[in-house]
Scaffold this motif. Structure first.
Motif, PDB file in Angstrom:
ATOM      1  N   ALA A 131      -5.968  12.004 -12.967  1.00 46.36           N
ATOM      2  CA  ALA A 131      -5.774  13.187 -12.668  1.00 46.36           C
ATOM      3  C   ALA A 131      -6.970  14.062 -12.913  1.00 46.36           C
ATOM      4  CB  ALA A 131      -4.942  13.891 -14.041  1.00 46.36           C
ATOM      5  N   GLN A 132      -7.963  13.739 -13.343  1.00 39.85           N
ATOM      6  CA  GLN A 132      -9.207  14.527 -13.243  1.00 39.85           C
ATOM      7  C   GLN A 132     -10.005  14.168 -12.067  1.00 39.85           C
ATOM      8  OE1 GLN A 132     -10.795  16.525 -15.317  1.00 39.85           O
ATOM      9  NE2 GLN A 132      -8.605  16.576 -16.423  1.00 39.85           N
ATOM     10  N   HIS A 133      -9.656  13.020 -11.364  1.00 38.46           N
ATOM     11  CA  HIS A 133     -10.184  12.512 -10.076  1.00 38.46           C
ATOM     12  C   HIS A 133      -9.521  13.246  -8.959  1.00 38.46           C
ATOM     13  CE1 HIS A 133     -12.144   9.980  -7.262  1.00 38.46           C
ATOM     14  NE2 HIS A 133     -10.877   9.489  -6.657  1.00 38.46           N
ATOM     15  N   THR A 134      -8.425  14.169  -9.413  1.00 39.35           N
ATOM     16  CA  THR A 134      -7.853  15.302  -8.497  1.00 39.35           C
ATOM     17  C   THR A 134      -7.103  14.443  -7.183  1.00 39.35           C
ATOM     18  OG1 THR A 134      -9.526  15.691  -6.911  1.00 39.35           O
ATOM     19  CG2 THR A 134      -9.407  16.955  -9.006  1.00 39.35           C
ATOM     20  N   LEU A 135      -6.599  13.383  -7.431  1.00 42.43           N
ATOM     21  CA  LEU A 135      -5.866  12.559  -6.216  1.00 42.43           C
ATOM     22  C   LEU A 135      -4.329  12.715  -7.018  1.00 42.43           C
ATOM     23  CD1 LEU A 135      -5.279  11.635  -3.518  1.00 42.43           C
ATOM     24  CD2 LEU A 135      -5.581   9.296  -4.322  1.00 42.43           C
TER      25      LEU A 135
ATOM     26  N   TYR B  22       1.549  10.774  -0.630  1.00 44.33           N
ATOM     27  CA  TYR B  22       2.789  10.232   0.121  1.00 44.33           C
ATOM     28  C   TYR B  22       2.685   8.695   0.491  1.00 44.33           C
ATOM     29  CZ  TYR B  22       6.266   9.793   3.955  1.00 44.33           C
ATOM     30  OH  TYR B  22       7.148   9.393   5.054  1.00 44.33           O
ATOM     31  N   CYS B  23       2.779   8.486   1.720  1.00 44.24           N
ATOM     32  CA  CYS B  23       2.578   7.060   1.981  1.00 44.24           C
ATOM     33  C   CYS B  23       1.081   6.751   2.744  1.00 44.24           C
ATOM     34  CB  CYS B  23       3.704   6.203   3.235  1.00 44.24           C
ATOM     35  SG  CYS B  23       5.181   6.595   2.284  1.00 44.24           S
ATOM     36  N   PHE B  24       0.435   7.732   2.969  1.00 45.01           N
ATOM     37  CA  PHE B  24      -1.240   7.436   3.205  1.00 45.01           C
ATOM     38  C   PHE B  24      -1.743   6.492   2.245  1.00 45.01           C
ATOM     39  CE2 PHE B  24      -0.146  11.611   4.850  1.00 45.01           C
ATOM     40  CZ  PHE B  24      -0.376  11.564   6.077  1.00 45.01           C
TER      41      PHE B  24
ATOM     42  N   SER C 200       9.302   6.748   0.555  1.00 43.10           N
ATOM     43  CA  SER C 200       9.906   7.828  -0.617  1.00 43.10           C
ATOM     44  C   SER C 200       8.609   8.705  -0.759  1.00 43.10           C
ATOM     45  CB  SER C 200      10.089   6.874  -1.747  1.00 43.10           C
ATOM     46  OG  SER C 200      10.735   7.803  -2.639  1.00 43.10           O
ATOM     47  N   THR C 201       9.050  10.171  -0.931  1.00 44.35           N
ATOM     48  CA  THR C 201       8.168  11.047  -1.218  1.00 44.35           C
ATOM     49  C   THR C 201       7.135  10.535  -2.194  1.00 44.35           C
ATOM     50  OG1 THR C 201       9.889  12.821  -0.652  1.00 44.35           O
ATOM     51  CG2 THR C 201       7.905  13.466  -1.708  1.00 44.35           C
ATOM     52  N   HIS C 202       7.398  10.265  -3.314  1.00 43.11           N
ATOM     53  CA  HIS C 202       6.571   9.898  -4.417  1.00 43.11           C
ATOM     54  C   HIS C 202       6.043   8.403  -4.529  1.00 43.11           C
ATOM     55  CE1 HIS C 202       6.507  13.937  -5.768  1.00 43.11           C
ATOM     56  NE2 HIS C 202       7.583  13.899  -5.614  1.00 43.11           N
ATOM     57  N   THR C 203       6.384   7.625  -3.374  1.00 45.81           N
ATOM     58  CA  THR C 203       6.083   6.276  -3.439  1.00 45.81           C
ATOM     59  C   THR C 203       4.600   5.811  -3.860  1.00 45.81           C
ATOM     60  OG1 THR C 203       6.235   4.043  -2.266  1.00 45.81           O
ATOM     61  CG2 THR C 203       5.425   5.884  -0.952  1.00 45.81           C
ATOM     62  N   GLY C 204       4.363   5.026  -4.622  1.00 43.76           N
ATOM     63  CA  GLY C 204       2.994   4.707  -5.416  1.00 43.76           C
ATOM     64  C   GLY C 204       2.122   5.891  -5.817  1.00 43.76           C
ATOM     65  N   ASN C 205       2.803   6.866  -6.546  1.00 41.14           N
ATOM     66  CA  ASN C 205       2.167   8.038  -6.788  1.00 41.14           C
ATOM     67  C   ASN C 205       0.993   7.703  -7.491  1.00 41.14           C
ATOM     68  OD1 ASN C 205       1.650   9.890  -9.325  1.00 41.14           O
ATOM     69  ND2 ASN C 205       2.137  11.255  -7.440  1.00 41.14           N
ATOM     70  N   PRO C 206      -0.246   7.996  -7.319  1.00 41.71           N
ATOM     71  CA  PRO C 206      -1.737   7.608  -7.796  1.00 41.71           C
ATOM     72  C   PRO C 206      -1.603   7.783  -9.369  1.00 41.71           C
ATOM     73  CG  PRO C 206      -2.094   9.583  -6.496  1.00 41.71           C
ATOM     74  CD  PRO C 206      -0.687   9.236  -6.204  1.00 41.71           C
ATOM     75  N   VAL C 207      -1.090   8.994  -9.851  1.00 43.05           N
ATOM     76  CA  VAL C 207      -1.101   8.957 -11.316  1.00 43.05           C
ATOM     77  C   VAL C 207      -0.156   8.024 -11.906  1.00 43.05           C
ATOM     78  CG1 VAL C 207      -0.892  10.472 -13.371  1.00 43.05           C
ATOM     79  CG2 VAL C 207      -1.789  11.436 -11.197  1.00 43.05           C
ATOM     80  N   CYS C 208       1.015   7.947 -11.492  1.00 47.31           N
ATOM     81  CA  CYS C 208       1.937   6.818 -11.877  1.00 47.31           C
ATOM     82  C   CYS C 208       1.389   5.530 -11.752  1.00 47.31           C
ATOM     83  CB  CYS C 208       3.070   7.078 -11.218  1.00 47.31           C
ATOM     84  SG  CYS C 208       4.088   8.350 -11.425  1.00 47.31           S
ATOM     85  N   CYS C 209       0.535   5.125 -10.692  1.00 47.48           N
ATOM     86  CA  CYS C 209       0.087   4.077 -10.417  1.00 47.48           C
ATOM     87  C   CYS C 209      -0.803   3.687 -11.525  1.00 47.48           C
ATOM     88  CB  CYS C 209      -0.425   3.703  -9.127  1.00 47.48           C
ATOM     89  SG  CYS C 209       0.481   3.516  -7.716  1.00 47.48           S
ATOM     90  N   ALA C 210      -1.810   4.825 -12.039  1.00 49.97           N
ATOM     91  CA  ALA C 210      -2.880   4.464 -13.005  1.00 49.97           C
ATOM     92  C   ALA C 210      -2.111   4.201 -14.198  1.00 49.97           C
ATOM     93  CB  ALA C 210      -3.352   5.657 -13.144  1.00 49.97           C
TER      94      ALA C 210
END
Length: 465
Positions: free
Chosen positions: A96-100, A104-106, A323-333
């Motif tokens: 979260a502090q990294h601010t990503l 999306y799917c990018f 999917s809109t939140h596929t592989g959300n970076p915070v969830c991935c972490a």
């Protein structure tokens, strides 16, 4: 609120290493929060014991008024690595502090890292993954893959999805049609005839555990094996914690191979060590073509996944699955930190070892109380079904026992399964044997007290008084 369960009443004080109750229950100070939820949230969210969570650590849950519960819920089988793990919280915070926060799917490096990490845990040939948000989404995608594959190899008539009675696969329209709980489908109205359920061979609710019953039920429903594109089942049934006999599943694997049908294991509950192995399907000695994950994948934030053979997972064209939140970076972490904890601390092994302590304690309760008629589960998941007589569910008894346990500092979610008669037990996988023994003692006390109170208020007992 008119709900009597929200009326504070005195309960005996509890003070042990793992539990502390020193207020009325529900806590009077919690009523404004409960009232807000009652006023502004849909009533479908009601039904759980009125414990207002403030924080959770390890295998314990705390409210804001000094009470502490030994947790046998893991939320709802989510916190496999334990509640509030610092490693997971730190990973979430750092990302979260990294601010990503979303992309999306990018492409992102952290999504690539998680995909590689998770696929690396899977046996060949299950080597392609799709990250999603909920377990229901993964089941929907499994249905999509099964039907695309069926149409490709057998034409439009090869479109039947076979699943099992009493199964729960999610809350969305497709996943509820896959599921085997009729009351959850009544709202749909025009059910897809391409979804067919067969009895689950648990040995109690369905006494016939032969594979012939599977084949006979398909024939009775007018389904030819050539029409079946997939068979999907929970590794254990979520509403009962029942596993199928291993030989049944081995035969099912052979049947699917012989009829070019996919075998899909829903591991949303069973995955990530819950049953004493990393993947629940390991108990059967077979490999699925697709498997779905959720809940314990992050021990925290919403993320899910479906994993399968590359030739199946790559059937949809580019851009046709997202999917809109596929592989959300915070969830991935969160998921990466969680997987590291599960592997590093060998939590599947702890689930197996401490799980045997749990199963032993529950077998003792089952032997003492005839009303606890059916026990199922492996590792740190179990279901104890309450009945009035053989195969006559007693949801009222199960509900009363769960509520009594919560008043004593042992936290479980509301009963599940047939008529809500199954007490579902699923503590975090880092729980200790000592804590499990204490929980079993509390559950036994609750059975004893509730049954004694029930006996004292039966017509015969009242007449004798």
């Amino acid at each position: 609120m008119s709900d009597p369960s929200f009326t504070p009443r005195p309960v005996p004080a509890v003070e042990t290493q793992f539990r502390r109750i020193h207020t009325q229950f529900p806590v009077p100070e919690s009523l404004p929060i409960l009232q807000k939820l009652h006023d502004f949230e849909l009533r479908a969210m009601a039904g759980q014991p009125p414990v207002v969570w403030d924080r959770a650590e390890g295998f314990q849950v705390y409210d804001a008024w000094g009470n502490k519960w030994l947790d046998w819920s893991s939320g709802v089988l989510i916190t496999n690595a334990g509640h509030g793990r610092k490693e997971i919280a730190d990973a979430i915070s750092a990302q979260a502090q990294h601010t990503l926060l979303t992309n999306y799917c990018f492409p992102s490096a952290i999504r690539a890292e998680l995909c590689e990490r998770l696929v690396g845990l899977m046996p060949e040939p299950l080597k392609k993954i799709f990250l999603l948000t909920t377990g229901s989404e993964t089941v929907e995608f499994a249905v999509k893959i099964a039907r695309i594959h069926g149409h490709k190899i057998g034409g439009r008539s090869k479109n039947v999805i076979v699943s099992f009675e009493k199964a729960f696969h999610g809350r969305t329209m497709g996943s509820q049609q896959v599921g085997g709980i009729p009351v959850l489908k009544e709202w749909i109205g025009n059910l897809d005839p391409g979804f067919v359920q067969v009895p689950f061979p648990d040995g109690y609710w369905t006494e016939d555990t032969s594979f012939e019953l599977f084949e006979r039920t398909l024939a009775e429903n007018g389904v030819a094996p050539s029409q079946v594109c997939a068979v999907i089942l929970e590794t254990y049934q979520g509403g009962t914690a029942a596993f199928a006999p291993p030989q049944y599943i081995k035969t099912l694997r052979q049947w699917c191979d012989g009829h070019r049908a996919l075998l899909v294991f829903d591991e949303v509950q069973a995955g990530f060590g819950r049953t004493g192995t990393l993947w629940g399907f390991e108990h059967y000695g077979v490999l699925p073509d697709l498997t779905t994950w959720g809940k314990g994948i992050s021990s925290s934030l919403p993320i899910s996944a479906i994993v399968g053979k590359p030739e199946l997972m790559d059937l949809p064209n580019p851009g046709s699955a997202s999917s809109t939140h596929t592989g959300n970076p915070v969830c991935c972490a969160a998921a990466l930190a969680n997987v590291d904890l599960i592997v590093k601390e060998n939590l599947p092994h702890n689930a197996a070892v401490v799980g045997e302590v749990l199963q032993e304690g529950l077998r003792k309760i089952k032997a003492r109380f005839p009303q606890a008629a059916y026990l199922a589960g492996k590792g740190l998941v179990a279901g104890l079904a309450c009945v009035k007589a053989h195969k006559q569910p007693d949801g009222e008894l199960a509900h009363a026992i769960v509520w009594r346990c919560v008043e004593k500092g042992l936290l479980m979610f509301s009963p599940v399964g047939p008529a809500g008669c199954t007490i579902k037990i699923a503590p975090p996988l880092n729980i200790t044997a000592e804590a499990v023994r204490e929980g079993c003692a509390v559950l036994e006390e609750a059975f004893e007290e509730v049954l004694a109170e029930r006996a004292a208020t039966t017509p015969d007992a009242v007449a004798q008084a």
